[in-house]
Design a protein around this motif. Structure first.
Motif, PDB file in Angstrom:
ATOM      1  N   ILE A 161     -10.989 -26.030 -15.138  1.00  0.00           N
ATOM      2  CA  ILE A 161     -10.073 -26.926 -15.844  1.00  0.00           C
ATOM      3  C   ILE A 161     -10.814 -27.777 -16.867  1.00  0.00           C
ATOM      4  O   ILE A 161     -10.361 -27.957 -18.007  1.00  0.00           O
ATOM      5  N   ASN A 162     -11.964 -28.297 -16.505  1.00  0.00           N
ATOM      6  CA  ASN A 162     -12.730 -29.141 -17.422  1.00  0.00           C
ATOM      7  C   ASN A 162     -13.318 -28.331 -18.574  1.00  0.00           C
ATOM      8  O   ASN A 162     -13.307 -28.768 -19.729  1.00  0.00           O
ATOM      9  N   ILE A 163     -13.829 -27.144 -18.261  1.00  0.00           N
ATOM     10  CA  ILE A 163     -14.456 -26.320 -19.308  1.00  0.00           C
ATOM     11  C   ILE A 163     -13.448 -25.915 -20.372  1.00  0.00           C
ATOM     12  O   ILE A 163     -13.758 -25.893 -21.567  1.00  0.00           O
ATOM     13  N   THR A 164     -12.232 -25.617 -19.951  1.00  0.00           N
ATOM     14  CA  THR A 164     -11.195 -25.175 -20.904  1.00  0.00           C
ATOM     15  C   THR A 164     -10.298 -26.340 -21.329  1.00  0.00           C
ATOM     16  O   THR A 164      -9.165 -26.124 -21.778  1.00  0.00           O
ATOM     17  N   GLY A 165     -10.814 -27.580 -21.175  1.00  0.00           N
ATOM     18  CA  GLY A 165      -9.975 -28.746 -21.443  1.00  0.00           C
ATOM     19  C   GLY A 165      -9.714 -29.012 -22.908  1.00  0.00           C
ATOM     20  O   GLY A 165      -8.817 -29.802 -23.243  1.00  0.00           O
ATOM     21  N   GLY A 166     -10.502 -28.427 -23.801  1.00  0.00           N
ATOM     22  CA  GLY A 166     -10.265 -28.573 -25.230  1.00  0.00           C
ATOM     23  C   GLY A 166     -10.762 -29.871 -25.825  1.00  0.00           C
ATOM     24  O   GLY A 166     -10.353 -30.235 -26.935  1.00  0.00           O
ATOM     25  N   LEU A 174     -19.441 -30.713 -20.918  1.00  0.00           N
ATOM     26  CA  LEU A 174     -18.358 -29.743 -20.886  1.00  0.00           C
ATOM     27  C   LEU A 174     -17.738 -29.651 -19.496  1.00  0.00           C
ATOM     28  O   LEU A 174     -16.568 -29.290 -19.355  1.00  0.00           O
ATOM     29  N   LEU A 175     -18.519 -30.008 -18.461  1.00  0.00           N
ATOM     30  CA  LEU A 175     -18.067 -29.874 -17.079  1.00  0.00           C
ATOM     31  C   LEU A 175     -17.370 -31.112 -16.545  1.00  0.00           C
ATOM     32  O   LEU A 175     -16.985 -31.133 -15.370  1.00  0.00           O
ATOM     33  N   SER A 176     -17.215 -32.133 -17.377  1.00  0.00           N
ATOM     34  CA  SER A 176     -16.715 -33.407 -16.878  1.00  0.00           C
ATOM     35  C   SER A 176     -15.266 -33.647 -17.281  1.00  0.00           C
ATOM     36  O   SER A 176     -14.681 -32.925 -18.089  1.00  0.00           O
ATOM     37  N   PHE A 177     -14.713 -34.724 -16.707  1.00  0.00           N
ATOM     38  CA  PHE A 177     -13.339 -35.142 -16.970  1.00  0.00           C
ATOM     39  C   PHE A 177     -13.108 -35.425 -18.459  1.00  0.00           C
ATOM     40  O   PHE A 177     -12.007 -35.218 -18.978  1.00  0.00           O
ATOM     41  N   GLY A 178     -14.140 -35.896 -19.167  1.00  0.00           N
ATOM     42  CA  GLY A 178     -13.992 -36.277 -20.563  1.00  0.00           C
ATOM     43  C   GLY A 178     -13.662 -35.126 -21.485  1.00  0.00           C
ATOM     44  O   GLY A 178     -13.282 -35.362 -22.648  1.00  0.00           O
ATOM     45  N   ASN A 179     -13.767 -33.888 -21.023  1.00  0.00           N
ATOM     46  CA  ASN A 179     -13.473 -32.738 -21.872  1.00  0.00           C
ATOM     47  C   ASN A 179     -12.017 -32.285 -21.766  1.00  0.00           C
ATOM     48  O   ASN A 179     -11.616 -31.320 -22.403  1.00  0.00           O
ATOM     49  N   VAL A 180     -11.220 -32.983 -20.942  1.00  0.00           N
ATOM     50  CA  VAL A 180      -9.823 -32.582 -20.729  1.00  0.00           C
ATOM     51  C   VAL A 180      -8.924 -33.401 -21.636  1.00  0.00           C
ATOM     52  O   VAL A 180      -8.982 -34.636 -21.653  1.00  0.00           O
ATOM     53  N   VAL A 181      -8.072 -32.721 -22.404  1.00  0.00           N
ATOM     54  CA  VAL A 181      -7.152 -33.381 -23.330  1.00  0.00           C
ATOM     55  C   VAL A 181      -5.726 -33.335 -22.817  1.00  0.00           C
ATOM     56  O   VAL A 181      -4.993 -34.325 -22.897  1.00  0.00           O
TER      57      VAL A 181
END
Length: 906
Positions: A161-166, A174-181
């Motif tokens: 989910i985090n990696i493909t968060g955009g 890339l592996l963290s919550f901050g990568n999720v939109v």
């Protein structure tokens, strides 16, 4: 949406200091905000910024040097442990330990000892070292296992989910919550948080039940129940009217055995300290005189003179004092000292010390007799010993006085050697004031320490600091590898060094707060230091790191502050990945090597150990751990891992490895190196478990905050509901378990009686009377004296599978099961009449005149000194002498010198 609007209003109403800071940035770097705008509208610029992310570089730069250092440390340990057995395996042979306290010897090969080490169970620490040591190992093991389970729960769901968060993040971010939109993806974080944090609370409840059962099995077993401390209750803040033996005996009835009303021993304490100081001065002077004579003899032999002098006979020993030594040492070279520094009269040390001891010893003996007769000045604390442990528990659990704060707090199981005697004179009013002052001091200390710790946190994000302060741009010229090292490793090292100063201060604060024993000081230090660790090592560093990464963007675009904080807060986890690497590799390997202890033992011993006593003390004294400063460090590591488990799940993997490596290092040291100095009866463990739940609350609050920043109402509501559920569950759990953590239940007395009967091979008695061939033990139970003891055999339930055992700790780690871990015949708990009489007197009242120990020589000097000094103070020259090179030596083989004293199990 209301939260989002409120946040925007707050940003628009920013303070003058923020406006001034923004104007400074715009004035010193006019194009900076414009560049930020271009970066926001240019996807390629944003991509370039993400590609420049140093998170992976920092990780590699931290991992490589720490891994190399750890390999060097472990290699040195493997080589040195074979040569310096006293430093790396003292518990396997040290004569100051009883045979049953020693650990099994390890093979002396380079690697062949691994198998033997692995076969020794952790429970060996419980039976041969301390309950606290065993529970430290268990905590590290449980924390590591919890993080491993967290990896299994979070990684398969949150990583995709985090990696493909955009969010456009790169490398570790890339592996963290901050990568999720996409806000809908946050529901995955919510439900995974429910599962994992719920699992953590279950582990806390499970381990609390385990500790309660183990504590009951340990404290009710004959090994502990027959000790004097288990039957003695300390009452503090006792009113003057109750400092009377007759009144106390009427209060507690026939169950009471002995009473020690604490005395004001300021006068006698000063005299005893002076006596001991003079005695040690005399011992050092006698040793110096004998060494001078022996050195002169060796020099004479080298010059071809008399090879040896005849052994001193009885006539020589009875001759004039110093006559034998005078043949080798001129009068002007005898040990002397000045009565006052620089200007005092110079006197012969041996003669002066003898005359001083002739004056002090009779005076001390008279004062000791006065205090034993009860004629001293009483202070408001009383030690009450009962015949049986059950009676002591009844007194400990009861309300003793009708007025608040009188005859309380009460303590049971206090070892006389752990008592802080100066704190026993504190009244209840003084104790209240002291507590307020100590708590205020600790709060101020936390605020003060935020300044240097905050600076360390800023160092972990140097790039953003350079953007904020352009005059630091020269740091950009540092090579990337070195830059990553400074940003990754340096802050972690500085933080560890800074934190090393804190426990000393907090222990002193706990002592000033009125803690009556060393164990009470450790427990209070654990609370103080954990709060300090959470605030300084975790919260301050996290917030300063996230703020330094966001401040430039917030100042230029205040409306984007929520997005910037949500993106940069998870990035702060990169610092703790470095911190886990440092702790797991360097700290664990450094604990194994123990280079500081080795240097101190070898080098300082060679220069400072000038008497046989000092040599023996250094040889026989083992290192020990301060539980109040050890547990909080690793509890905080668990808290950090749990807090970041949902925001940045990668932290859990490094935490698993780091905590397990630390467990292995402490396992070796507790089995073969360390000794126990303070016994909290394992109370540090449930306290550490409770403190671990701080990570759950911080994780929930952080998620609620991040969801609020991103205006995701659904996830916010679900997390708030979960927070309410967790609080209610936690309160209910504490209410149910709190009494069991403090007291021993009456219901288990009958169970213990049945177990004792099974060990003795007889049927359990069914009546209250004591049958023939049995005796009453110190916990009020009967034990056979005729039948040989037998093992209890397997636990009284079928062997469970792994899942059943995990889910039912109340059944498969119950009292009957854990009671089998505690041996019955480990040590004979027997007290001589003098020990029973003096156990809880102030040490100055029970202190005996010390025995002096000097080396024996072949010229008869030591024999004559023993003869004349022995008229004043006990002295011996047995077991110590000189080797062929004239160096001082003592008999390591027997390890029972004249000053050796058998350990008393209070």
């Amino acid at each position: 949406m209301d939260t989002m609007n409120a946040f925007n209003v707050a940003i628009q109403r920013r303070s003058p200091s923020v406006l001034a800071l923004r104007s400074v940035i715009q004035r010193r770097a006019p194009a900076f905000c414009e560049q930020q705008d271009l970066a926001g509208s240019n996807p390629n610029a944003g991509q370039a910024q993400q590609d420049d992310d140093p998170s992976l570089s920092s990780l590699v730069s931290t991992l490589v040097p720490t891994l190399v250092l750890a390999v060097v440390f472990v290699s040195l340990f493997l080589l040195l442990r074979r040569k310096f057995k006293r430093n790396y395996e003292p518990r396997t042979f040290l004569g100051s330990l009883r045979p049953q306290e020693r650990s099994p010897a390890l093979p002396q090969g380079l690697l062949n000892w691994f198998g033997t080490f692995a076969k020794v169970p952790d429970s060996f620490v419980l039976n041969h070292q301390s309950l606290d040591g065993f529970l430290l190992l268990r905590y590290l093991k449980v924390a590591s296992a919890t993080c491993l389970v967290g990896c299994c729960i979070t990684w398969p769901v949150l990583f995709p989910i985090n990696i493909t968060g955009g969010g456009g993040q790169k490398q570790l971010n890339l592996l963290s919550f901050g990568n999720v939109v996409d806000k809908n993806r946050y529901y995955a974080h919510v439900f995974i948080a429910w599962i994992f944090l719920g699992f953590v609370f279950y582990m806390v409840a499970r381990e609390s039940i385990y500790y309660i059962n183990l504590r009951q099995a340990y404290l009710l077993s004959p090994l502990y129940a027959s000790r004097m401390s288990s039957r003695t209750v300390l009452f503090t803040s006792v009113p003057k009217d109750y400092l009377d033996e007759g009144i106390l005996r009427r209060m507690f009835g026939r169950a009471l055995k002995n009473i020690w009303i604490a005395n004001d021993c300021e006068e006698i304490e000063g005299l005893v300290e002076e006596r001991d100081k003079v005695a040690m001065k005399l011992e050092a002077a006698e040793t110096k005189l004998i060494k001078l004579a022996n050195t002169t003899r060796l020099k004479s032999m080298k010059k071809g003179g008399q090879s040896n002098a005849p052994l001193g006979n009885e006539a020589q020993a009875n001759g004039e004092s110093g006559s034998v030594a005078a043949k080798w040492v001129p009068t002007k070279k005898r040990p002397t000292h000045r009565l006052k520094p620089l200007i005092g009269k110079k006197v012969d040390t041996i003669n002066w010390c003898r005359s001083e001891l002739e004056r002090l010893i009779p005076k001390i003996d008279a004062l000791q007799a006065t205090h034993r007769a009860g004629n001293g000045k009483f202070i408001p604390s009383v030690f009450v010993e009962f015949y049986h442990q059950s009676d002591a528990q009844s007194a400990f659990q009861s309300l003793t006085h009708h007025q608040p704060l009188h005859m309380s707090p009460r303590f049971i199981g206090v070892n006389p050697e752990e008592v802080i005697w100066k704190n026993l004179k504190i009244t209840w009013a003084s104790r209240v004031i002291r507590n307020i002052m100590v708590i205020a001091f600790v709060i101020v200390l936390i605020v003060f320490w935020s300044i240097p710790v905050g600076f360390v946190g800023i160092l972990s994000n140097i790039k953003s600091l350079i953007e904020l302060a352009p005059f630091l741009s020269f740091l950009n010229k540092i090579p990337p590898t070195i830059f990553g090292l400074v940003q990754g490793l340096l802050p972690a090292v500085l933080l560890a060094v800074l934190m090393a100063l804190v426990p000393i201060i907090l222990r002193l604060a706990a002592k000033m707060g009125g803690a009556p024993s060393l164990s009470a000081i450790e427990l209070r230090t654990q609370n103080f230091y954990f709060g300090f660790q959470v605030v300084q090592v975790f919260l301050v560093t996290t917030l300063t790191s996230a703020a330094s990464a966001s401040v430039t963007g917030i100042l230029c675009k205040p409306m984007d502050a929520p997005n910037l904080l949500a993106t940069n807060l998870p990035k702060a986890s990169n610092f703790y990945i470095s911190y886990f690497i440092l702790q797991g590799l360097t700290i664990s390997s450094g604990a194994l090597l123990g280079i500081a202890g080795l240097i101190i033992f070898r080098l300082l011993g060679a220069f400072l150990d000038t008497t046989p006593r000092k040599m023996y003390k250094r040889w026989s004294t083992l290192a020990h751990l301060g539980w109040g400063s050890v547990f909080p460090v690793y509890t905080n590591l668990a808290v950090i891992a749990i807090t970041y488990s949902i925001i940045a799940p990668l932290v859990l993997g490094f935490a698993t490895i780091g905590l397990y490596l630390i467990y292995l290092a402490y396992r070796y040291n507790l089995l073969f190196v360390f000794n126990s100095h303070v016994d909290t009866k394992g109370l540090v463990y449930p306290r550490a478990l409770q403190q671990t739940t701080t990570g759950c609350y911080l994780a929930i609050v952080c998620l609620i905050g991040l969801f609020g920043i991103q205006a995701a109402p659904g996830p916010i509501i679900l997390m708030v509901v979960f927070l309410i559920f967790v609080i209610l569950f936690h309160m209910s759990l504490n209410t149910a378990l709190e009494p069991l953590l403090r007291y021993l239940p009456k219901s288990l007395e009958a169970e213990e009686q049945s177990l004792l009967a099974a060990e003795d091979g007889v049927a359990a008695p069914h009546s209250s009377g004591t049958e023939k061939g049995s005796q009453m033990t110190s916990n009020g139970m009967t034990s056979s004296t005729d039948s040989p003891r037998k093992d209890l055999g397997p636990a009284p339930h079928k062997k469970p599978n792994l899942i059943t055992k995990f889910l039912r700790p109340d059944l498969y780690t119950d009292y009957h099961t854990l009671r089998r871990l505690v041996p019955r015949g480990f040590a004979d708990i027997v007290y001589d009449p003098v020990t029973e009489r003096d156990a809880y007197y102030h040490p100055s009242i029970s202190s005996q005149t010390p025995l002096l120990w000097i080396p024996r020589d072949s010229m008869g000097v030591s024999r004559q000194e023993c003869h004349h000094t022995g008229k004043v103070i006990p002295i011996s020259d047995e077991g110590a002498g000189f080797d062929e090179k004239g160096k001082l030596a003592w008999d390591h083989e027997t390890a029972r010198p004249p000053i050796w004293q058998e350990k008393i199990y209070y």
